[in-house]
Design a protein around this motif. Sequence first.
Motif, PDB file in Angstrom:
ATOM      1  N   ASP A 119       0.836  -1.198   0.000  1.00 45.56           N
ATOM      2  CA  ASP A 119       0.000   0.000   0.000  1.00 45.56           C
ATOM      3  C   ASP A 119       0.876   1.255   0.000  1.00 45.56           C
ATOM      4  O   ASP A 119       1.840   1.345   0.764  1.00 45.56           O
ATOM      5  N   THR A 120       0.550   2.201  -0.883  1.00 43.17           N
ATOM      6  CA  THR A 120       1.357   3.406  -1.041  1.00 43.17           C
ATOM      7  C   THR A 120       0.470   4.621  -1.283  1.00 43.17           C
ATOM      8  O   THR A 120      -0.725   4.487  -1.544  1.00 43.17           O
ATOM      9  N   TYR A 121       1.093   5.813  -1.213  1.00 45.59           N
ATOM     10  CA  TYR A 121       0.461   7.018  -1.735  1.00 45.59           C
ATOM     11  C   TYR A 121       0.730   7.034  -3.234  1.00 45.59           C
ATOM     12  O   TYR A 121       1.883   7.087  -3.664  1.00 45.59           O
ATOM     13  N   LYS A 122      -0.304   6.959  -4.032  1.00 49.34           N
ATOM     14  CA  LYS A 122      -0.138   6.834  -5.484  1.00 49.34           C
ATOM     15  C   LYS A 122      -0.282   8.186  -6.160  1.00 49.34           C
ATOM     16  O   LYS A 122      -1.165   8.971  -5.823  1.00 49.34           O
ATOM     17  N   VAL A 123       0.607   8.440  -7.134  1.00 46.69           N
ATOM     18  CA  VAL A 123       0.564   9.670  -7.918  1.00 46.69           C
ATOM     19  C   VAL A 123       0.642   9.301  -9.390  1.00 46.69           C
ATOM     20  O   VAL A 123       1.583   8.619  -9.811  1.00 46.69           O
ATOM     21  N   PHE A 124      -0.339   9.706 -10.164  1.00 41.13           N
ATOM     22  CA  PHE A 124      -0.391   9.416 -11.590  1.00 41.13           C
ATOM     23  C   PHE A 124       0.332  10.507 -12.370  1.00 41.13           C
ATOM     24  O   PHE A 124       0.082  11.700 -12.173  1.00 41.13           O
ATOM     25  N   LEU A 125       1.236  10.085 -13.265  1.00 43.60           N
ATOM     26  CA  LEU A 125       1.993  11.017 -14.101  1.00 43.60           C
ATOM     27  C   LEU A 125       1.604  10.810 -15.557  1.00 43.60           C
ATOM     28  O   LEU A 125       1.829   9.732 -16.109  1.00 43.60           O
ATOM     29  N   PRO A 126       1.019  11.812 -16.217  1.00 41.16           N
ATOM     30  CA  PRO A 126       0.602  11.657 -17.615  1.00 41.16           C
ATOM     31  C   PRO A 126       1.798  11.499 -18.548  1.00 41.16           C
ATOM     32  O   PRO A 126       2.938  11.833 -18.213  1.00 41.16           O
ATOM     33  N   ASN A 171      -7.748  24.041   5.711  1.00 43.24           N
ATOM     34  CA  ASN A 171      -8.594  23.646   4.585  1.00 43.24           C
ATOM     35  C   ASN A 171      -8.283  22.241   4.072  1.00 43.24           C
ATOM     36  O   ASN A 171      -8.966  21.733   3.183  1.00 43.24           O
ATOM     37  N   ALA A 172      -7.235  21.626   4.607  1.00 45.01           N
ATOM     38  CA  ALA A 172      -6.812  20.307   4.110  1.00 45.01           C
ATOM     39  C   ALA A 172      -6.898  19.249   5.198  1.00 45.01           C
ATOM     40  O   ALA A 172      -6.149  18.278   5.177  1.00 45.01           O
ATOM     41  N   SER A 173      -7.829  19.414   6.122  1.00 45.30           N
ATOM     42  CA  SER A 173      -7.913  18.501   7.258  1.00 45.30           C
ATOM     43  C   SER A 173      -8.245  17.071   6.834  1.00 45.30           C
ATOM     44  O   SER A 173      -7.935  16.115   7.552  1.00 45.30           O
ATOM     45  N   ASP A 174      -8.888  16.909   5.663  1.00 44.24           N
ATOM     46  CA  ASP A 174      -9.273  15.573   5.202  1.00 44.24           C
ATOM     47  C   ASP A 174      -8.302  15.005   4.164  1.00 44.24           C
ATOM     48  O   ASP A 174      -8.579  13.971   3.546  1.00 44.24           O
ATOM     49  N   LYS A 175      -7.164  15.684   3.961  1.00 37.94           N
ATOM     50  CA  LYS A 175      -6.224  15.274   2.919  1.00 37.94           C
ATOM     51  C   LYS A 175      -5.173  14.309   3.488  1.00 37.94           C
ATOM     52  O   LYS A 175      -4.870  14.334   4.682  1.00 37.94           O
ATOM     53  N   PRO A 176      -4.584  13.467   2.620  1.00 38.12           N
ATOM     54  CA  PRO A 176      -3.555  12.522   3.092  1.00 38.12           C
ATOM     55  C   PRO A 176      -2.260  13.237   3.457  1.00 38.12           C
ATOM     56  O   PRO A 176      -2.021  14.384   3.035  1.00 38.12           O
ATOM     57  N   PRO A 177      -1.389  12.585   4.213  1.00 37.70           N
ATOM     58  CA  PRO A 177      -0.125  13.205   4.640  1.00 37.70           C
ATOM     59  C   PRO A 177       0.747  13.693   3.487  1.00 37.70           C
ATOM     60  O   PRO A 177       1.436  14.698   3.639  1.00 37.70           O
ATOM     61  N   LEU A 178       0.739  13.010   2.341  1.00 39.70           N
ATOM     62  CA  LEU A 178       1.543  13.476   1.213  1.00 39.70           C
ATOM     63  C   LEU A 178       1.061  14.846   0.748  1.00 39.70           C
ATOM     64  O   LEU A 178       1.869  15.720   0.413  1.00 39.70           O
ATOM     65  N   TYR A 179      -0.243  15.041   0.725  1.00 45.22           N
ATOM     66  CA  TYR A 179      -0.822  16.348   0.350  1.00 45.22           C
ATOM     67  C   TYR A 179      -0.325  17.425   1.314  1.00 45.22           C
ATOM     68  O   TYR A 179       0.065  18.522   0.891  1.00 45.22           O
TER      69      TYR A 179
END
Length: 377
Positions: A119-126, A171-179
């Motif tokens: 399990d990871t923090y996933k980031v999509f790169l176009p 404003n980012a209280s619901d965002k993941p740690p990477l954010y």
Amino acid sequence: MEQIKSEVEIVADFFRLLSLAAELYEPLKIYQYGLTKGICLLFEEADQLDSLIFNLKQLEDVEIIYSPKTSKLNLPNYKLCIYAAQKYDKKDDIHNFLTSPRYLTAVIVGGSIPDNLPDTYKVFLPANCFSYSDARDLDSEISDIKDFLRSHPDSMENELDLFETCTDFMNASDKPPLYIQLLIAAKMYCLWHRSFHSEYETKSRHSLLLQSIQNIFKLTEENLDTIDLSSTIIKLFLNYTENNPEIRYATPDEVDEKMYRQLERDNLILFDHSFYYVSETLMKKICSPLLQSFRWLYIKENLRISEILYCNLCQDKNYTRKKALPNCLCNDRRPRFLWLRKKYFTFPDNLAPEERRPYNHENLSRNSRNKCLPDIR
């Protein structure tokens, strides 16, 4: 072109901020903003992954490594350590790499996410999102930013002290740690930017960085639900047949002695109204960009599950089937092929691969095709 330009800017900002997050790796842990799991960079085009890795090497503080076993690595803690995942990697090795306590780590994969990835923090790169010139320009800027931050540790500490009460964080209280880490990196970027720009210009630049953070997560959310291994394989098939003019198409009853030699050289794809008949050797060539991360058996099984690959009903794990060649006098008149359902293989202009070849005009088939890929559950 405008969309491509926008994605290029988004990805450049992402790597700009990710590099700064690597610089802040130790302070972020101390202030309890560290990551609880690693990062997976999912690059859209598997066949361009080597090019992207080469471009990332142009960033001085990015370290591309070739084994997930980092026990013998002696890297400074400000490095962004990236590993291109391989098909035989052990899950425990990847997990240990992604949870390294010494520096920020990420694995990079092309086309689809391997099944052995934790399990990871996933980031999509176009695709086409980060060129060599982009990397060289960014490297120069990142070097200046890090030199500035290292010369102003008190300012950095002050930003970290105040971050918990700032509007961005609230404003980012619901965002993941990477954010959250990228938000902090944007704050640090603005410390440098403000040193030679006006307050108004710095606020404008900060606003653009926040948009890029939002957009990279939006791109990821939109594409993780649609990209899968089967869609990547279809894209590779279309790209390969488009870019390799030696590949010819023919119907099975057209294959004579001379044409059979092309089959043996893997330069011929057979087709009818329902299927493409592709030799296993040729299909391996087509899927070669994926073979770094995926086993060949896994690729075939994925195609079977998605119903793109038609198998013998009584032997569904025998992925090839024989096909008669009635006009071929060779000893083996029924060679084995992978039977790929034709309805999934069309270009964006709704043309099948053989319809784009002028020398195959006599074999055109304009039956309607289902352009939707099956979901794999």
